[in-house]
Design an enzyme around this catalytic site. Structure first.
Site, PDB file in Angstrom:
ATOM      1  N   LYS A 181       0.832  -1.198   0.000  1.00  0.00           N
ATOM      2  CA  LYS A 181       0.000   0.000   0.000  1.00  0.00           C
ATOM      3  C   LYS A 181       0.871   1.254   0.000  1.00  0.00           C
ATOM      4  CE  LYS A 181      -1.857  -1.498   3.767  1.00  0.00           C
ATOM      5  NZ  LYS A 181      -2.687  -1.716   4.976  1.00  0.00           N
ATOM      6  N   THR A 212      -9.108   9.491   8.501  1.00  0.00           N
ATOM      7  CA  THR A 212      -8.709   8.265   7.810  1.00  0.00           C
ATOM      8  C   THR A 212      -8.477   7.091   8.763  1.00  0.00           C
ATOM      9  OG1 THR A 212      -6.373   8.933   7.957  1.00  0.00           O
ATOM     10  CG2 THR A 212      -7.594   9.600   5.985  1.00  0.00           C
ATOM     11  N   GLY A 214      -8.585   3.768  10.536  1.00  0.00           N
ATOM     12  CA  GLY A 214      -9.140   2.456  10.226  1.00  0.00           C
ATOM     13  C   GLY A 214      -9.009   2.020   8.788  1.00  0.00           C
ATOM     14  N   THR A 215      -8.265   2.762   7.957  1.00  0.00           N
ATOM     15  CA  THR A 215      -8.203   2.411   6.533  1.00  0.00           C
ATOM     16  C   THR A 215      -7.564   1.045   6.296  1.00  0.00           C
ATOM     17  OG1 THR A 215      -6.184   3.746   6.406  1.00  0.00           O
ATOM     18  CG2 THR A 215      -8.222   4.757   5.640  1.00  0.00           C
ATOM     19  N   GLY A 216      -6.483   0.733   7.023  1.00  0.00           N
ATOM     20  CA  GLY A 216      -5.806  -0.543   6.804  1.00  0.00           C
ATOM     21  C   GLY A 216      -6.667  -1.728   7.173  1.00  0.00           C
ATOM     22  N   CYS A 217      -7.301  -1.650   8.340  1.00  0.00           N
ATOM     23  CA  CYS A 217      -8.212  -2.718   8.771  1.00  0.00           C
ATOM     24  C   CYS A 217      -9.359  -2.870   7.778  1.00  0.00           C
ATOM     25  CB  CYS A 217      -8.786  -2.405  10.148  1.00  0.00           C
ATOM     26  SG  CYS A 217      -7.577  -2.100  11.438  1.00  0.00           S
TER      27      CYS A 217
END
Length: 269
Positions: A181, A212, A214-217
């Site tokens: 990412k 933003t 929590g984007t990875g989860c």
């Protein structure tokens, strides 16, 4: 009246975010929004909000095993997503539980969570090697950002040109696919999916929204939902990227710091 067929079943193995923007809470919201049935194995409890993480308490391994067996032995799973596994013992426990599922062909998405959005450490340094050798080889899709790729490989990655070298280095650790990412880089948000032979780039415009959390989860859970629904990894990542981009566009202020993305946007009029 007969019971309707259950939706695809997705299991998240991760920590709790008391603020509701990341972790187990974000995973379950994402799975619901994308038409799957979310289930959970809690690995840790965090006290956190929009400004940071105030405390982390790992659950004992026997609690993790009991939750996993309760879900898998009765309900079953169509895909699994792992998130925060902060200690070597937890990584070893989860890897041992997931190996039979991986061998049976159940898709596993591994999000190698190292730090929170606010920079708080969520993975003990001594656990990195256990993640590298025990968990990553089980992954259908591994989803590191560039910082996590650097921690896993010992290399430094700082620009879009580094996405392919990072993907190659991480793929050598054993996942079937790696999604590196590039969301922290300047310019468009570009992610690179690689299977050892072919790369696929997913590009979205950078959005002017600081909320933003929590984007990875969310991205990893969306990929797991796609795989559980029968999509191949390329289609699952593409759909997940679209879902997260729209959720980011609708991220909202909550508390005094960084607010969450809007997981529920597909359900709104």
């Amino acid at each position: 009246m007969s019971a309707r067929t259950a939706p695809p079943r997705v299991l998240t193995i991760a920590g709790s975010d008391s603020g509701g923007g990341a972790g187990i809470q974000a995973d379950l919201k994402t799975m619901l929004a994308l038409g799957t049935h979310g289930m959970s194995v809690l690995t840790a409890i965090t006290a956190q909000n929009s400004v940071g993480v105030q405390g982390v308490w790992d659950l004992p391994s026997e609690a993790v095993v009991a939750q996993f067996r309760a879900v898998v032995d009765d309900i079953g799973v169509d895909a699994v997503k792992t998130g925060m596994l902060s200690s070597p013992a937890l990584v070893e426990t989860v890897a041992g539980l997931l190996r039979p599922l991986a061998e049976a062909g159940v898709p596993i998405v591994v999000d190698p969570v190292a730090v929170s959005k606010h920079g708080d450490a969520l993975l003990a340094p001594e656990a990195v090697e256990t993640v590298r050798t025990r968990l990553i080889p089980l992954a259908t899709v591994l989803t590191p950002n560039l910082d996590e790729a650097a921690a896993l490989t010992g290399q430094k990655y700082a620009e879009e040109a580094d996405l392919r070298p990072a993907a190659e280095a991480v793929h050598a650790l054993g996942p079937a696919w790696v999604l590196v990412k590039g969301g922290h880089l300047p310019g468009d948000a570009v992610d690179l999916l690689y299977d050892g032979h072919t790369e696929h780039r997913f590009r979205a415009p950078r959005l002017d929204n600081r909320h933003t959390h929590g984007t990875g989860c969310t991205l990893a859970s969306a990929i797991a939902a796609g795989l559980a629904s029968g999509q191949d990894p390329v289609a699952a990542v593409g759909a997940a990227k679209t879902y997260v981009t729209e959720a980011l566009a609708r991220g909202f202020a909550l508390g005094a710091g960084i607010g969450p993305v809007d997981h529920a946007w597909p359900l709104r009029p």
